[in-house]
Design a protein around this motif. Sequence first.
Motif, PDB file in Angstrom:
ATOM      1  N   VAL A   1      25.997  20.667  44.072  1.00 30.59           N
ATOM      2  CA  VAL A   1      26.661  19.366  44.047  1.00 30.59           C
ATOM      3  C   VAL A   1      27.723  19.344  45.139  1.00 30.59           C
ATOM      4  O   VAL A   1      28.526  20.276  45.257  1.00 30.59           O
TER       5      VAL A   1
ATOM      6  N   GLU B   1      28.299  13.442  46.035  1.00 32.16           N
ATOM      7  CA  GLU B   1      26.875  13.757  45.866  1.00 32.16           C
ATOM      8  C   GLU B   1      26.048  12.468  45.854  1.00 32.16           C
ATOM      9  O   GLU B   1      26.129  11.664  44.922  1.00 32.16           O
TER      10      GLU B   1
ATOM     11  N   VAL C   1      19.911   9.549  40.933  1.00 29.20           N
ATOM     12  CA  VAL C   1      19.514   9.725  39.537  1.00 29.20           C
ATOM     13  C   VAL C   1      18.530   8.628  39.132  1.00 29.20           C
ATOM     14  O   VAL C   1      17.967   8.677  38.033  1.00 29.20           O
TER      15      VAL C   1
ATOM     16  N   VAL D   1      24.547  10.164  42.060  1.00 26.34           N
ATOM     17  CA  VAL D   1      25.440  10.963  41.225  1.00 26.34           C
ATOM     18  C   VAL D   1      26.870  10.478  41.360  1.00 26.34           C
ATOM     19  O   VAL D   1      27.581  10.275  40.357  1.00 26.34           O
TER      20      VAL D   1
ATOM     21  N   TYR E   1      29.207   9.097  38.119  1.00 25.62           N
ATOM     22  CA  TYR E   1      30.284   9.896  37.526  1.00 25.62           C
ATOM     23  C   TYR E   1      31.550   9.751  38.369  1.00 25.62           C
ATOM     24  O   TYR E   1      31.490   9.745  39.605  1.00 25.62           O
TER      25      TYR E   1
ATOM     26  N   MET F   1      30.847  15.169  35.020  1.00 29.41           N
ATOM     27  CA  MET F   1      29.415  15.430  34.938  1.00 29.41           C
ATOM     28  C   MET F   1      29.095  16.397  33.808  1.00 29.41           C
ATOM     29  O   MET F   1      29.901  17.271  33.497  1.00 29.41           O
TER      30      MET F   1
ATOM     31  N   VAL G   1      22.436  17.719  35.728  1.00 25.34           N
ATOM     32  CA  VAL G   1      22.051  16.320  35.843  1.00 25.34           C
ATOM     33  C   VAL G   1      20.664  16.274  36.466  1.00 25.34           C
ATOM     34  O   VAL G   1      20.431  16.897  37.510  1.00 25.34           O
TER      35      VAL G   1
ATOM     36  N   LEU H   1      17.852  14.945  38.714  1.00 19.07           N
ATOM     37  CA  LEU H   1      17.840  14.186  39.959  1.00 19.07           C
ATOM     38  C   LEU H   1      16.422  13.694  40.267  1.00 19.07           C
ATOM     39  O   LEU H   1      15.443  14.381  39.974  1.00 19.07           O
TER      40      LEU H   1
ATOM     41  N   ARG I   1      26.317  21.279  38.173  1.00 18.50           N
ATOM     42  CA  ARG I   1      27.714  20.849  38.366  1.00 18.50           C
ATOM     43  C   ARG I   1      28.598  21.931  38.979  1.00 18.50           C
ATOM     44  O   ARG I   1      29.428  21.653  39.861  1.00 18.50           O
TER      45      ARG I   1
END
Length: 300
Positions: free
Chosen positions: A115, A125, A129, A146, A150, A156, A160, A162, A211
């Motif tokens: 990230v 980032e 998503v 991202v 967030y 985050m 996550v 992607l 993260r």
Amino acid sequence: MTESVAVVIVTFNRADLLARMLDGLAAQTRPADAVYVVDNASTDHTREVLHRHDLPLRVTHSEDNLGGAGGFHLGVKKAYEAGHDRIWVMDDDVVPTPQCLEVLLAQDEACVAAVREDVAGRLAEKAAVDFDLRNPLAIRPKRATVDATYADRAAMPERVELENVAFEGFMFRREVVDAIGLPDASFFIFYDDVDFAVRARRAGYRIWGIRDAVLVRQLDFDQQHDMAGWKGFYMFRNLFVVHFRYGENTLVRLKPYLIAAVVVLLSPIRGGRAEAGNVIRAIGSARSMTRVPGVPSPRR
């Protein structure tokens, strides 16, 4: 089992940024097993920066500028053929924090990504998503990123999912190359990373942004390229290629023609003849790139 990991870096005339990036690799708590650098015919002091002995460097000085896409194709090919278990692709303008590689390798996943933050520590980032190739009304398929989802990295979750990535901190196991092939060199610049991510996801792989694996991006993002210049041609063409290859319905696959028509119609009041020429050439070139790359031939 301990997995071997190779880093693949592509660089072009950014020796000072490259030096900082290599310093970051040298400071990793878990060192890389090999670092493949593809120097795209740099004319600055890149060769001097690469004369260091604290990293397991494998340097290729290309006689021609292969573009980012060609450089990543070549570097990943070399790392894959050398038998490494994981390949970590990296641009020359990011610096990994000391635990970045260790954190990524602790993830038992085929596709993971670090990230990015900027030098002030803000979340930067841009990986998607939500990458929509279903809706023909979505001019840009990247619907949510991202950093738009967030407030900061602390907000985050640990992982996550992607839907696309940048070749700045993306790591994949060799089985991914076995399944989908190498990055596509024909993109030259832009969207080669998106193409690779779409192929991976369509082959059943999930991509996770991690993260606590952090890269510091040394430059600000500048997405406002001159669409009438040479980069504009590649941005148009490669966006069109992604739609032609992976559009999930006929309307989405036809969307490049609508975009091209709008650009041409508006060219007298915005963009001008050069941008209109770019988009017309881009459509023609993209039509010749609809074939999805295959898997690499077995080593003999």
